[in-house]
Design a protein around this motif. Structure first.
Motif, PDB file in Angstrom:
ATOM      1  N   UNK A   1      50.913  10.064 -92.980  1.00 55.86           N
ATOM      2  CA  UNK A   1      51.183  11.206 -92.108  1.00 55.86           C
ATOM      3  C   UNK A   1      52.664  11.409 -91.856  1.00 55.86           C
ATOM      4  N   UNK A   2      52.987  12.102 -90.778  1.00 50.54           N
ATOM      5  CA  UNK A   2      54.377  12.401 -90.421  1.00 50.54           C
ATOM      6  C   UNK A   2      55.105  11.110 -90.045  1.00 50.54           C
ATOM      7  N   UNK A   3      56.388  11.065 -90.360  1.00 46.96           N
ATOM      8  CA  UNK A   3      57.215   9.913 -90.020  1.00 46.96           C
ATOM      9  C   UNK A   3      58.471  10.390 -89.289  1.00 46.96           C
ATOM     10  N   UNK A   4      59.101   9.453 -88.582  1.00 49.02           N
ATOM     11  CA  UNK A   4      60.319   9.786 -87.842  1.00 49.02           C
ATOM     12  C   UNK A   4      60.056   9.722 -86.348  1.00 49.02           C
ATOM     13  N   UNK A   5      60.542  10.734 -85.641  1.00 48.16           N
ATOM     14  CA  UNK A   5      60.438  10.742 -84.184  1.00 48.16           C
ATOM     15  C   UNK A   5      59.847  12.058 -83.702  1.00 48.16           C
ATOM     16  N   UNK A   6      59.316  12.039 -82.489  1.00 49.89           N
ATOM     17  CA  UNK A   6      58.698  13.232 -81.912  1.00 49.89           C
ATOM     18  C   UNK A   6      59.664  14.401 -81.922  1.00 49.89           C
ATOM     19  N   UNK A   7      60.899  14.162 -81.469  1.00 54.89           N
ATOM     20  CA  UNK A   7      61.859  15.265 -81.341  1.00 54.89           C
ATOM     21  C   UNK A   7      62.236  15.858 -82.704  1.00 54.89           C
ATOM     22  N   UNK A   8      62.295  15.013 -83.741  1.00 53.58           N
ATOM     23  CA  UNK A   8      62.647  15.548 -85.056  1.00 53.58           C
ATOM     24  C   UNK A   8      61.475  16.324 -85.647  1.00 53.58           C
ATOM     25  N   UNK A   9      60.251  15.864 -85.412  1.00 46.48           N
ATOM     26  CA  UNK A   9      59.077  16.594 -85.897  1.00 46.48           C
ATOM     27  C   UNK A   9      58.982  17.955 -85.226  1.00 46.48           C
ATOM     28  N   UNK A  10      59.243  17.995 -83.930  1.00 46.46           N
ATOM     29  CA  UNK A  10      59.204  19.262 -83.206  1.00 46.46           C
ATOM     30  C   UNK A  10      60.297  20.200 -83.705  1.00 46.46           C
ATOM     31  N   UNK A  11      61.469  19.637 -83.962  1.00 48.41           N
ATOM     32  CA  UNK A  11      62.568  20.466 -84.468  1.00 48.41           C
ATOM     33  C   UNK A  11      62.228  21.027 -85.851  1.00 48.41           C
ATOM     34  N   UNK A  12      61.583  20.229 -86.689  1.00 51.86           N
ATOM     35  CA  UNK A  12      61.188  20.683 -88.021  1.00 51.86           C
ATOM     36  C   UNK A  12      60.163  21.816 -87.943  1.00 51.86           C
ATOM     37  N   UNK A  13      59.224  21.693 -87.016  1.00 55.81           N
ATOM     38  CA  UNK A  13      58.159  22.691 -86.902  1.00 55.81           C
ATOM     39  C   UNK A  13      58.608  23.944 -86.158  1.00 55.81           C
ATOM     40  N   UNK A  14      59.488  23.759 -85.174  1.00 52.55           N
ATOM     41  CA  UNK A  14      59.945  24.887 -84.383  1.00 52.55           C
ATOM     42  C   UNK A  14      58.908  25.349 -83.370  1.00 52.55           C
ATOM     43  N   UNK A  15      59.350  26.210 -82.460  1.00 51.80           N
ATOM     44  CA  UNK A  15      58.473  26.798 -81.442  1.00 51.80           C
ATOM     45  C   UNK A  15      58.390  28.289 -81.726  1.00 51.80           C
ATOM     46  N   UNK A  16      57.228  28.796 -82.129  1.00 50.52           N
ATOM     47  CA  UNK A  16      57.107  30.189 -82.597  1.00 50.52           C
ATOM     48  C   UNK A  16      57.608  31.240 -81.604  1.00 50.52           C
TER      49      UNK A  16
END
Length: 235
Positions: A183-198
């Motif tokens: 699955x996803x790796x790294x940190x919560x904040x980086x995953x959120x930054x990658x996905x963005x907030x629509x």
């Protein structure tokens, strides 16, 4: 144990104390009844506020430390002192409902690390976020949950249950080396930054976990256009 370093403890409380717990994110102090010299613990309640007023048990997710073995290893039937309900919990109704910020909350982001998933579980299972259950349209929600290794992921067995309630689950591992994690790796904040907030102005967030994650996510969301008052913690 619920995961490598966390155990789940269920405590019977009086019905009066159970009724005091109304908002996910609230917590209590617990002491060893038999040895008051033992260091007390402050714990967020992991179970949701009771829908039935005759329910009088609280569930807790506790990360083991050098000083809390008295509660982590307590035998069934042991007595503990439980304080009154503390804190205001996540101020969901005041900040996510209505038009306080002119735009309705259509999307909720939940971020947790480690045992910080405990009060987030209480929020999810309380249904107080009014998330639309698939395939119905309505308010959406996504949970980013970060731990170091797969075996440290508490409540993994509940993910399918939470998905059925309308929550998208994004588990994240920061130390995948030597595991079979895909699955996803790294940190919560980086995953959120990658996905963005629509649509930031129509989004809110609930955060619980290590300070670095909470501060980073707050900064990321508010700089991206989410109203600061809609980025909620339980303290």
């Amino acid at each position: 144990p619920v995961s490598k370093f966390c155990v789940e403890v269920t405590v019977q409380v009086t019905s009066e104390k159970a009724k005091q717990y109304r908002t996910p994110g609230q917590y209590v102090q617990m002491r060893d009844t038999e040895n008051q010299a033992k260091k007390p613990v402050f714990l967020a309640i992991a179970s949701p506020p009771a829908l039935e007023l005759d329910s009088s048990t609280f569930e807790f997710l506790i990360k083991r430390t050098d000083s809390n073995d008295w509660i982590c290893d307590a035998a069934s039937g042991s007595n503990v002192d439980v304080s009154q309900i503390l804190g205001n919990g996540f101020p969901i109704h005041e900040n996510l409902e209505g038009f306080k910020y002119d735009f309705p909350t259509q999307n909720v982001i939940l971020c947790a690390t480690g045992s910080g998933i405990a009060p987030i579980r209480a929020v999810i299972e309380s249904r107080k976020l009014n998330i639309a259950v698939p395939p119905k349209g309505g308010r959406t929600a996504r949970l980013y949950y970060g731990v170091r290794t797969p075996e440290e992921m508490s409540y993994a067995e509940k993910f399918s249950e939470w998905e059925a309630l309308g929550f998208e689950i994004v588990p994240i591992i920061s130390q995948p080396e030597g595991t079979d994690w895909i699955g996803r790796t790294g940190y919560v904040q980086t995953a959120l930054e990658e996905d963005g907030v629509p649509i930031p102005r129509n989004s809110g967030a609930l955060l619980c976990g290590v300070k670095g994650m909470v501060d980073s996510v707050k900064s990321l969301l508010t700089s991206g256009g989410v109203f600061e008052g809609r980025v909620l913690t339980n303290y």
